[in-house]
Design a protein around this motif. Structure first.
Motif, short mmCIF file in Angstrom:
data_model
loop_
_atom_site.label_atom_id
_atom_site.label_comp_id
_atom_site.label_asym_id
_atom_site.label_seq_id
_atom_site.Cartn_x
_atom_site.Cartn_y
_atom_site.Cartn_z
N UNK B 96 0.57 -8.16 2.23
CA UNK B 96 1.73 -7.32 2.52
C UNK B 96 1.42 -6.45 3.72
N UNK B 97 2.33 -5.55 4.03
CA UNK B 97 2.11 -4.65 5.17
C UNK B 97 1.55 -3.30 4.72
N UNK B 98 1.47 -3.07 3.41
CA UNK B 98 1.02 -1.76 2.96
C UNK B 98 -0.49 -1.61 2.97
N UNK B 99 -1.21 -2.63 2.48
CA UNK B 99 -2.67 -2.51 2.43
C UNK B 99 -3.27 -2.27 3.83
N UNK B 100 -2.85 -3.04 4.85
CA UNK B 100 -3.42 -2.77 6.18
C UNK B 100 -3.11 -1.36 6.68
N UNK B 102 -2.52 1.27 4.81
CA UNK B 102 -3.26 2.21 3.98
C UNK B 102 -4.75 2.23 4.36
N UNK B 103 -5.25 1.06 4.72
CA UNK B 103 -6.65 0.97 5.15
C UNK B 103 -6.88 1.89 6.36
N UNK B 104 -6.01 1.78 7.35
CA UNK B 104 -6.14 2.63 8.54
C UNK B 104 -5.93 4.10 8.18
N UNK B 105 -4.98 4.38 7.31
CA UNK B 105 -4.69 5.77 6.94
C UNK B 105 -5.86 6.39 6.18
N UNK B 106 -6.55 5.59 5.42
CA UNK B 106 -7.64 6.14 4.60
C UNK B 106 -8.83 6.57 5.44
N UNK B 107 -8.88 6.10 6.68
CA UNK B 107 -10.00 6.47 7.55
C UNK B 107 -9.69 7.71 8.39
N UNK B 108 -8.46 8.23 8.27
CA UNK B 108 -8.07 9.40 9.05
C UNK B 108 -8.77 10.64 8.52
N UNK B 109 -9.26 11.46 9.44
CA UNK B 109 -9.81 12.78 9.05
C UNK B 109 -8.62 13.73 8.91
N UNK B 110 -8.54 14.42 7.80
CA UNK B 110 -7.43 15.36 7.60
C UNK B 110 -6.25 14.68 6.92
N UNK B 111 -5.18 15.46 6.74
CA UNK B 111 -4.03 14.95 5.99
C UNK B 111 -3.28 13.87 6.75
N UNK B 112 -2.60 13.01 6.02
CA UNK B 112 -1.88 11.90 6.64
C UNK B 112 -0.46 11.87 6.07
N UNK B 113 0.50 11.49 6.91
CA UNK B 113 1.88 11.36 6.46
C UNK B 113 2.27 9.90 6.30
N UNK B 208 -0.67 -3.39 12.23
CA UNK B 208 -1.92 -3.43 11.47
C UNK B 208 -1.96 -4.68 10.58
N UNK B 209 -0.81 -5.09 10.08
CA UNK B 209 -0.75 -6.31 9.27
C UNK B 209 -1.08 -7.53 10.14
#
Lengths: 263, 263
Positions: B96-100, B102-113, B208-209
């Motif tokens: 799907x398009x969510x895991x890719x 989310x993968x990128x978002x999980x590496x962000x330093x600080x809060x993510x929207x 990202x997908x």
């Protein structure tokens, strides 16, 4: 149960038709209503003629189980594309929201505007229905695809909604002083529409359809004999998010018993 | 035909997923793609979990006829609600398009929207997928139901679109500097989004997908052996109005061969 006590079946692509139910319950509070909203496939506004026609026939089959004395297609897009097919197939009379709106529009002196979804406007159904009654009518039709979203989002007294209405309505010449609300969502945006184009007469297709229903019942179909407020049964093909909130805003009363059906 | 030469099947609720196809064709021009857009029932954004899951399985059956080496659910809402069911049923890998994203978002330093449709945000799929990778992640999710309409209407460099983006995005705290575009329509609104919130990094779930697809092909699935540009076959469940215009804007190339299928 004698026929006049049978319910009125109301079909809509989603929950916009609840504004028509609201008008019906105001005008004819004793009537029982079965409402079917095809929320699993809403909106119809960008879909093709063949697809909308097929959906309308499926909805007619479901509503037919309640042996309605009359069916109302409370959706301009579904009326534009599905009315003929459903009239041919249904075991009871069927009316849409376009003919009553067109009837009122055809009596207007001067040019008239029609706003609606893309599918409604592109169908030419309002033009056809108005010109059948008044071949000289001057009609300015305009699709306003974003307005349904604003009605559902509930940004009702809002400068952004005003700006969107202005962007669309400025495309209709200023000498047009009467505009048909050719989508059942639009009556909830009346405040914005009025601010955008003051001194305009708005013809509410749902309200006009409720009056047409009253005329039909006064004729051969008959009013319900009970004097208590009629039941309202709501069938939906999908119980999506925010249904309660948006539906109650459109209906103007609590959404009590919602039942899921498959199409 | 050996497996690596089989097409990639792409499924979307409508035509928003064409932005993912665009990213795929940029990154992997030799791959053949069969795209199925469920335009007869679009949008999925306000529909329920069970309904979206059922639709995803039906789409998988159609795409399965083309014996794809991989299926991509190019729609955040359908990924949020239908990925697990389709993975269990499909004869090939499904992403799907969510895991890719989310993968990128999980590496962000600080809060993510995360911004998306109502159904995507309410599913909590991004939160779940990000927290699985980073349990401490601070996530601000926000449904932006009107943005899909603006992307399709094509009001792309427009003060009204800016105002709508501002209204939504101001609800996300200003310290959030990275926001996931959790809807495949949103990349077409990037100019407005950037004006509204400059200095923000936007994570495009579709792009990202496409990278995730490349990784999978580099692994066991294999790249297509031919060096010519791959075919793009487009299947739609309804040929609605404005499809050509809007679809080409999303895809970034002409929409040549569109075929209608029934679901």
């Amino acid at each position: 149960m004698s026929r006049q006590d049978q319910p009125i079946g109301v079909f809509d692509s989603g929950i916009g038709g609840l504004t028509v139910v609201r008008a019906l319950r105001k005008l004819l509070p004793e009537e029982s209503i079965v409402y079917l909203g095809d929320t699993a496939r809403v909106p119809y506004g960008n879909k093709s003629h063949a697809t909308i026609q097929r959906y309308a026939l499926q909805a007619g089959t479901i509503l037919g189980r309640y042996r309605p004395k009359l069916m109302v297609i409370a959706c301009n897009t579904a009326s534009a594309h599905g009315l003929g097919a459903l009239q041919a197939a249904a075991p009871c009379p069927v009316i849409g929201v376009i003919e009553p709106g067109a009837e009122a529009a055809s009596r207007v002196k001067g040019p008239v505007g029609v706003i609606g979804t893309l599918a409604t406007v592109q169908s030419g159904a309002y033009e056809d229905a108005i010109r059948r009654r008044n071949p000289q009518a001057l009609i300015h039709s305009l699709p306003c695809p974003l307005l349904v979203g604003f009605a559902e989002e509930g940004w009702l007294d809002d400068p952004i909604t005003d700006a969107v209405c202005r962007r669309y309505l400025n495309q209709i010449p200023f000498e047009v002083r009467t505009i048909v609300l050719g989508c059942t969502h639009y009556p909830t945006l009346l405040n914005s529409l009025n601010r955008t184009r003051p001194d305009t007469t708005w013809l509410d297709s749902g309200e006009l359809a409720a009056k047409a229903v009253e005329d039909l019942l006064r004729g051969s179909l008959g009013f319900r004999t009970a004097s208590a407020r009629g039941d309202l049964k709501i069938l939906l093909t999908d119980a999506g998010t925010r249904l309660q909130e948006v539906g109650e805003r459109f209906l103007g009363e609590p959404l009590d018993s919602v039942e899921l059906v498959e199409l």
